[in-house]
Scaffold this motif. Structure first.
Motif, PDB file in Angstrom:
ATOM      1  N   GLY A 200      -5.909  78.155 105.287  1.00  0.00           N
ATOM      2  CA  GLY A 200      -5.871  76.864 104.644  1.00  0.00           C
ATOM      3  C   GLY A 200      -6.910  76.785 103.545  1.00  0.00           C
ATOM      4  O   GLY A 200      -7.966  77.419 103.619  1.00  0.00           O
ATOM      5  N   TYR A 201      -6.629  76.008 102.527  1.00  0.00           N
ATOM      6  CA  TYR A 201      -7.529  75.916 101.377  1.00  0.00           C
ATOM      7  C   TYR A 201      -8.900  75.382 101.789  1.00  0.00           C
ATOM      8  O   TYR A 201      -9.020  74.300 102.374  1.00  0.00           O
ATOM      9  CB  TYR A 201      -6.909  75.002 100.311  1.00  0.00           C
ATOM     10  CG  TYR A 201      -7.755  74.831  99.067  1.00  0.00           C
ATOM     11  CD1 TYR A 201      -7.804  75.820  98.105  1.00  0.00           C
ATOM     12  CD2 TYR A 201      -8.502  73.672  98.868  1.00  0.00           C
ATOM     13  CE1 TYR A 201      -8.573  75.674  96.958  1.00  0.00           C
ATOM     14  CE2 TYR A 201      -9.272  73.507  97.731  1.00  0.00           C
ATOM     15  CZ  TYR A 201      -9.309  74.513  96.775  1.00  0.00           C
ATOM     16  OH  TYR A 201     -10.072  74.366  95.659  1.00  0.00           O
ATOM     17  N   ASP A 202      -9.942  76.161 101.489  1.00  0.00           N
ATOM     18  CA  ASP A 202     -11.344  75.792 101.740  1.00  0.00           C
ATOM     19  C   ASP A 202     -11.596  75.434 103.205  1.00  0.00           C
ATOM     20  O   ASP A 202     -12.406  74.545 103.505  1.00  0.00           O
ATOM     21  CB  ASP A 202     -11.763  74.633 100.840  1.00  0.00           C
ATOM     22  CG  ASP A 202     -11.978  75.072  99.389  1.00  0.00           C
ATOM     23  OD1 ASP A 202     -11.794  76.268  99.096  1.00  0.00           O
ATOM     24  OD2 ASP A 202     -12.324  74.209  98.557  1.00  0.00           O
ATOM     25  N   THR A 203     -10.907  76.086 104.128  1.00  0.00           N
ATOM     26  CA  THR A 203     -11.110  75.836 105.554  1.00  0.00           C
ATOM     27  C   THR A 203     -11.341  77.165 106.263  1.00  0.00           C
ATOM     28  O   THR A 203     -11.273  78.240 105.664  1.00  0.00           O
ATOM     29  CB  THR A 203      -9.889  75.149 106.194  1.00  0.00           C
ATOM     30  OG1 THR A 203      -8.826  76.104 106.322  1.00  0.00           O
ATOM     31  CG2 THR A 203      -9.420  73.970 105.365  1.00  0.00           C
ATOM     32  N   ASN A 204     -11.582  77.092 107.569  1.00  0.00           N
ATOM     33  CA  ASN A 204     -11.647  78.305 108.390  1.00  0.00           C
ATOM     34  C   ASN A 204     -10.405  78.418 109.279  1.00  0.00           C
ATOM     35  O   ASN A 204     -10.442  79.099 110.302  1.00  0.00           O
ATOM     36  CB  ASN A 204     -12.928  78.325 109.240  1.00  0.00           C
ATOM     37  CG  ASN A 204     -12.931  77.242 110.308  1.00  0.00           C
ATOM     38  OD1 ASN A 204     -12.120  76.307 110.278  1.00  0.00           O
ATOM     39  ND2 ASN A 204     -13.842  77.352 111.261  1.00  0.00           N
ATOM     40  N   LYS A 205      -9.315  77.757 108.875  1.00  0.00           N
ATOM     41  CA  LYS A 205      -8.079  77.800 109.654  1.00  0.00           C
ATOM     42  C   LYS A 205      -7.201  78.950 109.182  1.00  0.00           C
ATOM     43  O   LYS A 205      -6.815  79.019 108.013  1.00  0.00           O
ATOM     44  CB  LYS A 205      -7.314  76.483 109.550  1.00  0.00           C
ATOM     45  CG  LYS A 205      -5.982  76.504 110.319  1.00  0.00           C
ATOM     46  CD  LYS A 205      -5.231  75.191 110.238  1.00  0.00           C
ATOM     47  CE  LYS A 205      -5.854  74.151 111.152  1.00  0.00           C
ATOM     48  NZ  LYS A 205      -4.994  72.932 111.263  1.00  0.00           N
TER      49      LYS A 205
END
Length: 353
Positions: A200-205
């Motif tokens: 995901g954008y700018d996430t740790n997912k």
């Protein structure tokens, strides 16, 4: 005549030595008379350089592209510039002329899709008549002031007995805001399917998929782990799985190699760690693992570092900066593990070196 633009962005781990999926590496461009697409050929043991074909059509296969060879002959059968898929004669595969529609395709897709590691050709490990193309779109997003991705696709190509190809299905795997590029894959535990992932954008997912078999697609399997992966910080740093498929690595613009242990049976990531290396002021580029999967090599524009994952020690190995006769810079680009167990670096720029 000019030869060799950039080596493409990804080499796939082999299931067995007899399967020669990566025994010819195509590279080059055809935006000038007598320009050619060349290959590094590993089929005869000692690597050689040959011209694959000459053309004046608009076509480039560089660090944004992918390819696959026949598993028996080791000869290129499919390649892509990210815009469409071609056979070895540079004929467009039926149904693949618009892979990832959207503003990037519309504005830039004359000869190459301008997004690193945004497309990947995978063979079906159990048959030589089916091939998978994983591909992401990309767009310049004014809200985020960044290049982002919204859609991840899977295109399935069938190979017929006369060696012709056609697209039989195109699926939308994921429709969400994602970091652009970073497409990589590794074989699963029993050698029949492929694991791939996106974030995901700018996430740790992480969103993970298992590709192949009768189900064709399993997933997405979602997991949050490690630090957030900020798209602008990651930049065009390369990502790769280790040859033993037990580690996923990302080279990042914050001068840290981000490592995750990977279970190729369950798809679970674990043991996140970020190992820093010297900040020499130039951007993050390549990443590749040693054949025994103990060492990871990371490159910047000018420097190459070796990191021992057992003790996190970092060693500077090489510096390179030069210019060809056309005054184009020859630096250190993406890194690749060859079928001969040597590591190769592309020049990271438009040059025939």
């Amino acid at each position: 005549m000019k030869q060799l633009l950039q080596i493409l962005s990804l080499m796939i781990p082999l299931v067995a030595p007899a399967q020669k999926w990566d025994y010819q590496w195509p590279m080059g461009y055809s935006n000038a008379p007598l320009a050619d697409v060349s290959i590094l050929d590993f089929n005869e043991g000692e690597v050689s350089t040959n011209v694959l074909f000459q053309t004046v059509d608009d076509f480039t296969i560089g660090s944004t592209g992918s390819f696959i060879c026949d598993k028996s002959s080791g000869e290129v059968i499919l390649m892509t510039n990210g815009c469409r898929v071609y056979d070895a004669d540079l004929q467009v595969v039926s149904g693949s002329d618009t892979l990832s529609p959207g503003p990037t395709y519309n504005n830039y897709c004359e000869d190459e899709y301008p997004a690193y590691q945004s497309i990947l050709i995978l063979p079906n490990p159990t048959t030589d008549s089916i091939y998978y193309v994983l591909h992401k779109d990309g767009e310049i997003n004014n809200t985020f002031q960044d290049v982002v991705s919204h859609k991840l696709y899977l295109t399935t190509i069938v190979r017929y007995s006369d060696n012709s190809f056609t697209v039989v299905e195109k699926r939308l795997l994921l429709d969400t805001l994602m970091n652009v590029g970073k497409l990589t894959a590794c074989i699963n535990h029993d050698g029949t399917k492929w694991w791939t992932w996106t974030t995901g954008y700018d996430t740790n997912k992480f969103y993970k998929f298992l590709i192949g078999g009768t189900e064709i697609v399993e997933g997405p399997f979602e997991q949050e782990i490690g630090d957030p992966l900020y798209n602008k910080i990651l930049g065009i740093g390369q990502t790769a799985f280790s040859p033993n498929t037990k580690v996923l690595g990302l080279n990042s613009g914050d001068k840290k190699v981000k490592l995750y242990d990977f279970d190729n049976e369950t798809g679970e990531l674990s043991n996140f760690r970020a190992i820093p290396y010297p900040d020499d002021g130039d951007g993050a580029r390549g990443l590749v693992f040693s054949p025994n999967s103990q060492l990871v090599y990371v490159g910047t524009v000018f420097n190459l570092y070796q990191i021992d994952m057992l003790n996190s020690s970092v060693e500077h190995i090489a510096y390179h900066m030069s210019y060809d006769e056309f005054n184009w810079p020859v630096t250190i680009g993406y890194l690749h593990l060859g079928p001969d167990c040597r590591l190769y670096a592309d020049c990271g720029s438009t040059s025939h070196f």
